[in-house]
Design a protein around this motif. Structure first.
Motif, PDB file in Angstrom:
ATOM      1  N   CYS A 140     -28.305  19.397 -52.673  1.00 12.29           N
ATOM      2  CA  CYS A 140     -27.306  18.997 -53.670  1.00 12.29           C
ATOM      3  C   CYS A 140     -27.960  18.703 -55.018  1.00 12.29           C
ATOM      4  O   CYS A 140     -27.462  19.132 -56.063  1.00 12.29           O
ATOM      5  N   ASP A 141     -29.091  18.009 -55.000  1.00 14.52           N
ATOM      6  CA  ASP A 141     -29.804  17.696 -56.251  1.00 14.52           C
ATOM      7  C   ASP A 141     -30.276  18.964 -56.962  1.00 14.52           C
ATOM      8  O   ASP A 141     -30.146  19.092 -58.170  1.00 14.52           O
ATOM      9  N   ILE A 142     -30.831  19.896 -56.195  1.00 10.34           N
ATOM     10  CA  ILE A 142     -31.418  21.098 -56.789  1.00 10.34           C
ATOM     11  C   ILE A 142     -30.352  22.052 -57.323  1.00 10.34           C
ATOM     12  O   ILE A 142     -30.523  22.655 -58.380  1.00 10.34           O
ATOM     13  N   PHE A 143     -29.222  22.174 -56.617  1.00  8.82           N
ATOM     14  CA  PHE A 143     -28.207  23.171 -56.991  1.00  8.82           C
ATOM     15  C   PHE A 143     -26.983  22.609 -57.713  1.00  8.82           C
ATOM     16  O   PHE A 143     -26.108  23.373 -58.100  1.00  8.82           O
ATOM     17  N   LYS A 144     -26.914  21.286 -57.907  1.00  7.40           N
ATOM     18  CA  LYS A 144     -25.678  20.651 -58.412  1.00  7.40           C
ATOM     19  C   LYS A 144     -25.163  21.222 -59.732  1.00  7.40           C
ATOM     20  O   LYS A 144     -23.964  21.206 -59.984  1.00  7.40           O
ATOM     21  N   ALA A 145     -26.041  21.736 -60.570  1.00  2.66           N
ATOM     22  CA  ALA A 145     -25.608  22.241 -61.881  1.00  2.66           C
ATOM     23  C   ALA A 145     -25.224  23.720 -61.841  1.00  2.66           C
ATOM     24  O   ALA A 145     -24.853  24.288 -62.867  1.00  2.66           O
ATOM     25  N   ASP A 146     -25.309  24.338 -60.664  1.00  2.00           N
ATOM     26  CA  ASP A 146     -25.142  25.789 -60.569  1.00  2.00           C
ATOM     27  C   ASP A 146     -23.831  26.188 -59.908  1.00  2.00           C
ATOM     28  O   ASP A 146     -23.338  25.502 -59.024  1.00  2.00           O
ATOM     29  N   ALA A 147     -23.297  27.329 -60.334  1.00  2.00           N
ATOM     30  CA  ALA A 147     -22.098  27.900 -59.717  1.00  2.00           C
ATOM     31  C   ALA A 147     -22.542  28.686 -58.494  1.00  2.00           C
ATOM     32  O   ALA A 147     -22.652  29.902 -58.510  1.00  2.00           O
ATOM     33  N   VAL A 148     -22.850  27.954 -57.427  1.00  2.00           N
ATOM     34  CA  VAL A 148     -23.359  28.600 -56.222  1.00  2.00           C
ATOM     35  C   VAL A 148     -22.708  27.962 -55.000  1.00  2.00           C
ATOM     36  O   VAL A 148     -22.390  26.772 -54.997  1.00  2.00           O
ATOM     37  N   GLU A 149     -22.487  28.788 -53.988  1.00  5.71           N
ATOM     38  CA  GLU A 149     -21.942  28.300 -52.725  1.00  5.71           C
ATOM     39  C   GLU A 149     -23.031  28.392 -51.668  1.00  5.71           C
ATOM     40  O   GLU A 149     -23.601  29.459 -51.449  1.00  5.71           O
ATOM     41  N   LEU A 150     -23.318  27.267 -51.025  1.00  4.19           N
ATOM     42  CA  LEU A 150     -24.259  27.248 -49.913  1.00  4.19           C
ATOM     43  C   LEU A 150     -23.450  27.093 -48.631  1.00  4.19           C
ATOM     44  O   LEU A 150     -22.694  26.126 -48.481  1.00  4.19           O
ATOM     45  N   ALA A 151     -23.595  28.036 -47.736  1.00  3.00           N
ATOM     46  CA  ALA A 151     -22.929  27.985 -46.430  1.00  3.00           C
ATOM     47  C   ALA A 151     -24.009  27.632 -45.408  1.00  3.00           C
ATOM     48  O   ALA A 151     -24.885  28.451 -45.120  1.00  3.00           O
TER      49      ALA A 151
END
Length: 144
Positions: A129-140
Motif C-alpha cells: 500500500c505504501d509503495i503503490f498508493k500514489a499509482d493508478a494500479v490494481e493489485l490482485a
C-alpha cells in the motif's frame, strides 16, 4: 482506473486474466525449487534469460510473456536463506518503476514472501500500500 486498489482473492493465481502482469519472490540463484516458484518456472521457463539479467537482492528480473510482464522479485541471495523486508521493499520499488514506465496497471500476485519465506502478511500488505498508493494500479492478491 484512477486510483490504487488492492483486492484479495481466494483462488489460484494462475487463473488470473492474461491482461494481468504477475510477480513473485525468488532468490538471486533462481533455483525456484519449492512453493509457487516451481509453478512460475514450469509455466514461463526462460531461466537462461533471467540468469543473464544477473539481478542481485533488492532488484527485479523480468520476462515478457504473451504481452505481459512476469516479475521475479529478488529478495534473498540463495534459495536456502530468508528474505528481508528491506530487500522486498527495494524489489517492489524496482518493479513499480518498471510498471510505471511500461504503463502496467494490473498485477496479480500471491501473498508475496509469506509462504515458505514466512514474512508477515500484514507487514507486506502495508508495504504494498505504501509503495503503490500514489499509482493508478490494481493489485490482485491471490491466496490459495
Amino acid at each position: 482506473m484512477t486510483q490504487f486498489v488492492i483486492r484479495e482473492i481466494n483462488g489460484d493465481l494462475f487463473s488470473a486474466d492474461t491482461d494481468y502482469s504477475m510477480c513473485h519472490c525468488v532468490a538471486a540463484d533462481l533455483r525456484m525449487g519449492k512453493g509457487i516458484a516451481v509453478k512460475f518456472r514450469n509455466e514461463f521457463g526462460q531461466l537462461e534469460t533471467l540468469q543473464k539479467q544477473n539481478v542481485q537482492p533488492g532488484g527485479v528480473a523480468l520476462l515478457e510473456f504473451d504481452g505481459r510482464f512476469i516479475y521475479y522479485l529478488i529478495t534473498k541471495q540463495s534459495s536456502s536463506s530468508k528474505p528481508t523486508y528491506q530487500y522486498l521493499a527495494s524489489s517492489l520499488s524496482a518493479m513499480r518503476e518498471h510498471m510505471l514506465q511500461n504503463k502496467v496497471q494490473k498485477l496479480a500476485l500471491p501473498r508475496i514472501g509469506c509462504g515458505i519465506d514466512a514474512l508477515d502478511w500484514n507487514r507486506v500488505k502495508e508495504m504494498l500500500c505504501d509503495i503503490f498508493k500514489a499509482d493508478a494500479v490494481e493489485l490482485a492478491v491471490y491466496s490459495y
